[in-house]
Design a protein around this motif. Sequence first.
Motif, PDB file in Angstrom:
ATOM      1  N   THR A 153     -14.570  10.758  -3.076  1.00 32.75           N
ATOM      2  CA  THR A 153     -14.541   9.453  -3.728  1.00 32.75           C
ATOM      3  C   THR A 153     -13.122   9.160  -4.190  1.00 32.75           C
ATOM      4  O   THR A 153     -12.448  10.041  -4.729  1.00 32.75           O
ATOM      5  N   LYS A 154     -12.688   7.933  -3.982  1.00 29.31           N
ATOM      6  CA  LYS A 154     -11.368   7.515  -4.455  1.00 29.31           C
ATOM      7  C   LYS A 154     -11.487   6.127  -5.065  1.00 29.31           C
ATOM      8  O   LYS A 154     -12.243   5.286  -4.566  1.00 29.31           O
ATOM      9  N   THR A 155     -10.757   5.897  -6.150  1.00 34.41           N
ATOM     10  CA  THR A 155     -10.800   4.618  -6.847  1.00 34.41           C
ATOM     11  C   THR A 155      -9.571   3.786  -6.498  1.00 34.41           C
ATOM     12  O   THR A 155      -8.445   4.287  -6.525  1.00 34.41           O
ATOM     13  N   PHE A 156      -9.808   2.523  -6.180  1.00 36.38           N
ATOM     14  CA  PHE A 156      -8.740   1.575  -5.879  1.00 36.38           C
ATOM     15  C   PHE A 156      -8.844   0.440  -6.890  1.00 36.38           C
ATOM     16  O   PHE A 156      -9.647  -0.479  -6.727  1.00 36.38           O
ATOM     17  N   PRO A 157      -8.056   0.490  -7.962  1.00 37.19           N
ATOM     18  CA  PRO A 157      -8.218  -0.458  -9.083  1.00 37.19           C
ATOM     19  C   PRO A 157      -7.999  -1.912  -8.678  1.00 37.19           C
ATOM     20  O   PRO A 157      -7.293  -2.215  -7.700  1.00 37.19           O
ATOM     21  N   GLU A 158      -8.596  -2.795  -9.449  1.00 38.74           N
ATOM     22  CA  GLU A 158      -8.493  -4.235  -9.208  1.00 38.74           C
ATOM     23  C   GLU A 158      -7.038  -4.682  -9.135  1.00 38.74           C
ATOM     24  O   GLU A 158      -6.644  -5.451  -8.253  1.00 38.74           O
ATOM     25  N   ALA A 159      -6.222  -4.190 -10.066  1.00 39.95           N
ATOM     26  CA  ALA A 159      -4.825  -4.631 -10.138  1.00 39.95           C
ATOM     27  C   ALA A 159      -4.056  -4.287  -8.868  1.00 39.95           C
ATOM     28  O   ALA A 159      -3.126  -5.005  -8.483  1.00 39.95           O
ATOM     29  N   VAL A 160      -4.425  -3.206  -8.204  1.00 42.13           N
ATOM     30  CA  VAL A 160      -3.741  -2.793  -6.978  1.00 42.13           C
ATOM     31  C   VAL A 160      -4.107  -3.721  -5.817  1.00 42.13           C
ATOM     32  O   VAL A 160      -3.270  -4.047  -4.959  1.00 42.13           O
ATOM     33  N   LYS A 161      -5.351  -4.175  -5.785  1.00 47.10           N
ATOM     34  CA  LYS A 161      -5.827  -5.012  -4.679  1.00 47.10           C
ATOM     35  C   LYS A 161      -5.525  -6.500  -4.875  1.00 47.10           C
ATOM     36  O   LYS A 161      -5.580  -7.274  -3.919  1.00 47.10           O
ATOM     37  N   LEU A 162      -5.195  -6.914  -6.111  1.00 45.38           N
ATOM     38  CA  LEU A 162      -5.003  -8.332  -6.401  1.00 45.38           C
ATOM     39  C   LEU A 162      -3.780  -8.872  -5.659  1.00 45.38           C
ATOM     40  O   LEU A 162      -2.649  -8.404  -5.865  1.00 45.38           O
ATOM     41  N   ASN A 163      -4.031  -9.846  -4.787  1.00 47.39           N
ATOM     42  CA  ASN A 163      -2.990 -10.497  -3.991  1.00 47.39           C
ATOM     43  C   ASN A 163      -2.185  -9.494  -3.161  1.00 47.39           C
ATOM     44  O   ASN A 163      -0.985  -9.678  -2.914  1.00 47.39           O
ATOM     45  N   ASN A 164      -2.877  -8.458  -2.743  1.00 45.42           N
ATOM     46  CA  ASN A 164      -2.271  -7.404  -1.946  1.00 45.42           C
ATOM     47  C   ASN A 164      -3.315  -6.895  -0.958  1.00 45.42           C
ATOM     48  O   ASN A 164      -4.514  -7.012  -1.208  1.00 45.42           O
ATOM     49  N   LEU A 165      -2.868  -6.337   0.153  1.00 45.53           N
ATOM     50  CA  LEU A 165      -3.781  -5.756   1.138  1.00 45.53           C
ATOM     51  C   LEU A 165      -3.588  -4.246   1.081  1.00 45.53           C
ATOM     52  O   LEU A 165      -2.550  -3.732   1.496  1.00 45.53           O
ATOM     53  N   VAL A 166      -4.581  -3.552   0.522  1.00 47.19           N
ATOM     54  CA  VAL A 166      -4.446  -2.133   0.204  1.00 47.19           C
ATOM     55  C   VAL A 166      -5.089  -1.279   1.290  1.00 47.19           C
ATOM     56  O   VAL A 166      -6.240  -1.521   1.684  1.00 47.19           O
ATOM     57  N   HIS A 167      -4.361  -0.271   1.750  1.00 47.87           N
ATOM     58  CA  HIS A 167      -4.845   0.657   2.760  1.00 47.87           C
ATOM     59  C   HIS A 167      -5.835   1.622   2.094  1.00 47.87           C
ATOM     60  O   HIS A 167      -5.471   2.375   1.200  1.00 47.87           O
ATOM     61  N   ILE A 186      -8.118  -8.657  -2.881  1.00 51.68           N
ATOM     62  CA  ILE A 186      -8.708  -9.693  -3.738  1.00 51.68           C
ATOM     63  C   ILE A 186      -7.643 -10.768  -3.889  1.00 51.68           C
ATOM     64  O   ILE A 186      -6.628 -10.565  -4.572  1.00 51.68           O
ATOM     65  N   LEU A 187      -7.846 -11.907  -3.227  1.00 51.23           N
ATOM     66  CA  LEU A 187      -6.843 -12.976  -3.240  1.00 51.23           C
ATOM     67  C   LEU A 187      -7.238 -14.074  -4.219  1.00 51.23           C
ATOM     68  O   LEU A 187      -8.338 -14.633  -4.144  1.00 51.23           O
ATOM     69  N   GLU A 188      -6.332 -14.392  -5.119  1.00 50.15           N
ATOM     70  CA  GLU A 188      -6.534 -15.543  -5.998  1.00 50.15           C
ATOM     71  C   GLU A 188      -6.390 -16.834  -5.187  1.00 50.15           C
ATOM     72  O   GLU A 188      -5.745 -16.844  -4.130  1.00 50.15           O
ATOM     73  N   PRO A 189      -6.995 -17.940  -5.661  1.00 51.65           N
ATOM     74  CA  PRO A 189      -6.902 -19.207  -4.916  1.00 51.65           C
ATOM     75  C   PRO A 189      -5.452 -19.575  -4.612  1.00 51.65           C
ATOM     76  O   PRO A 189      -4.572 -19.513  -5.472  1.00 51.65           O
ATOM     77  N   GLY A 190      -5.232 -19.917  -3.350  1.00 48.27           N
ATOM     78  CA  GLY A 190      -3.913 -20.325  -2.914  1.00 48.27           C
ATOM     79  C   GLY A 190      -3.000 -19.199  -2.482  1.00 48.27           C
ATOM     80  O   GLY A 190      -1.922 -19.449  -1.917  1.00 48.27           O
ATOM     81  N   ARG A 191      -3.386 -17.964  -2.697  1.00 49.69           N
ATOM     82  CA  ARG A 191      -2.540 -16.836  -2.340  1.00 49.69           C
ATOM     83  C   ARG A 191      -2.809 -16.373  -0.913  1.00 49.69           C
ATOM     84  O   ARG A 191      -3.904 -16.556  -0.369  1.00 49.69           O
ATOM     85  N   LYS A 192      -1.804 -15.713  -0.313  1.00 53.48           N
ATOM     86  CA  LYS A 192      -1.887 -15.284   1.077  1.00 53.48           C
ATOM     87  C   LYS A 192      -1.458 -13.824   1.211  1.00 53.48           C
ATOM     88  O   LYS A 192      -0.663 -13.331   0.418  1.00 53.48           O
ATOM     89  N   VAL A 193      -2.000 -13.163   2.260  1.00 50.22           N
ATOM     90  CA  VAL A 193      -1.496 -11.867   2.696  1.00 50.22           C
ATOM     91  C   VAL A 193      -1.463 -11.863   4.220  1.00 50.22           C
ATOM     92  O   VAL A 193      -2.146 -12.667   4.868  1.00 50.22           O
ATOM     93  N   VAL A 194      -0.677 -10.953   4.776  1.00 46.37           N
ATOM     94  CA  VAL A 194      -0.583 -10.812   6.221  1.00 46.37           C
ATOM     95  C   VAL A 194      -0.870  -9.367   6.593  1.00 46.37           C
ATOM     96  O   VAL A 194      -0.366  -8.433   5.945  1.00 46.37           O
ATOM     97  N   HIS A 195      -1.708  -9.180   7.601  1.00 42.33           N
ATOM     98  CA  HIS A 195      -1.999  -7.839   8.109  1.00 42.33           C
ATOM     99  C   HIS A 195      -1.272  -7.629   9.424  1.00 42.33           C
ATOM    100  O   HIS A 195      -1.407  -8.431  10.363  1.00 42.33           O
ATOM    101  N   LYS A 196      -0.490  -6.543   9.505  1.00 42.24           N
ATOM    102  CA  LYS A 196       0.141  -6.143  10.761  1.00 42.24           C
ATOM    103  C   LYS A 196      -0.747  -5.086  11.401  1.00 42.24           C
ATOM    104  O   LYS A 196      -1.023  -4.045  10.804  1.00 42.24           O
ATOM    105  N   VAL A 197      -1.231  -5.365  12.607  1.00 40.83           N
ATOM    106  CA  VAL A 197      -2.198  -4.500  13.282  1.00 40.83           C
ATOM    107  C   VAL A 197      -1.604  -3.106  13.479  1.00 40.83           C
ATOM    108  O   VAL A 197      -0.438  -2.959  13.875  1.00 40.83           O
ATOM    109  N   ARG A 198      -2.410  -2.065  13.183  1.00 41.46           N
ATOM    110  CA  ARG A 198      -1.980  -0.677  13.281  1.00 41.46           C
ATOM    111  C   ARG A 198      -2.266  -0.112  14.671  1.00 41.46           C
ATOM    112  O   ARG A 198      -2.705  -0.809  15.565  1.00 41.46           O
TER     113      ARG A 198
END
Length: 250
Positions: A135-149, A177-189
């Motif tokens: 089990t691993k925890t990925f906190p809300e703050a880390v995922k907010l407006n970010n794409l977390v591996h 977790i994206l707030e309204p109006g925010r963007k992220v980009v995923h580069k395919v692995r």
Amino acid sequence: MSCKITVRRSEDRGHANHRGINTHHTFSFANYYDANFQNFGALTVINEDIVASNSGFGTHPHREFEIFSYIISGELQHKDSMDNEEILKRGDVQFTTAGTGIFHSEYNIHTSLPVHFLQIWVKPDDPRLTPNYHTKTFPEAVKLNNLVHIISPAESETDDPDSTIKIHTDFHMFASILEPGRKVVHKVRGTNKPRKVYVHLASTGGELKINDELLKQGDGAFVTNVKCDDEISFESTGTKNAEFVLFDLA
């Protein structure tokens, strides 16, 4: 990039509601069967479950698959035949290598609140792996407006080898977790061989635009005709946060 996006609408998924378990199936599962939705590469199950208080999945067997739960809200009690027992909460990802065989139960022991989570199954390259649990925890703050591996192949190298959960096939999972109006980009692995991407938007009220395609809560999207280093953009277009997971696989 000329990727193809095929939307899997929430209302078109398989659905069952019994014994306090309200579940939607992206792929054929249990009593739901659709020949057009059996799997997507190694990705075999995406169930979005809302389990009422004092309800859940009693002790049952698993083998061969690697199975993980992404907790969206509430609390889920896990017990298994490897003597693991814990209460999983929002932000936790519970990962089981069923391998040669395990038994486990998943139960909501809360007296009043439901638990909402994604249950995901992936077929590893070797079905006879030694059972394992993590089990691993990925906190809300880390995922907010970010794409977390979240999950990466066991053989792959990452900047921090302990930053992701390891899986035994060419498969990556990310969460945001994206707030309204925010963007992220995923580069395919992966390699320059053809890749696949699947995106699932959790049923929490948000809206998500993938390139020019709009997803509403509970929707998913198959993204094909992609290869390593292609970029896919995501934008939160609704009035609520858009929480989504992304699977990048061979």
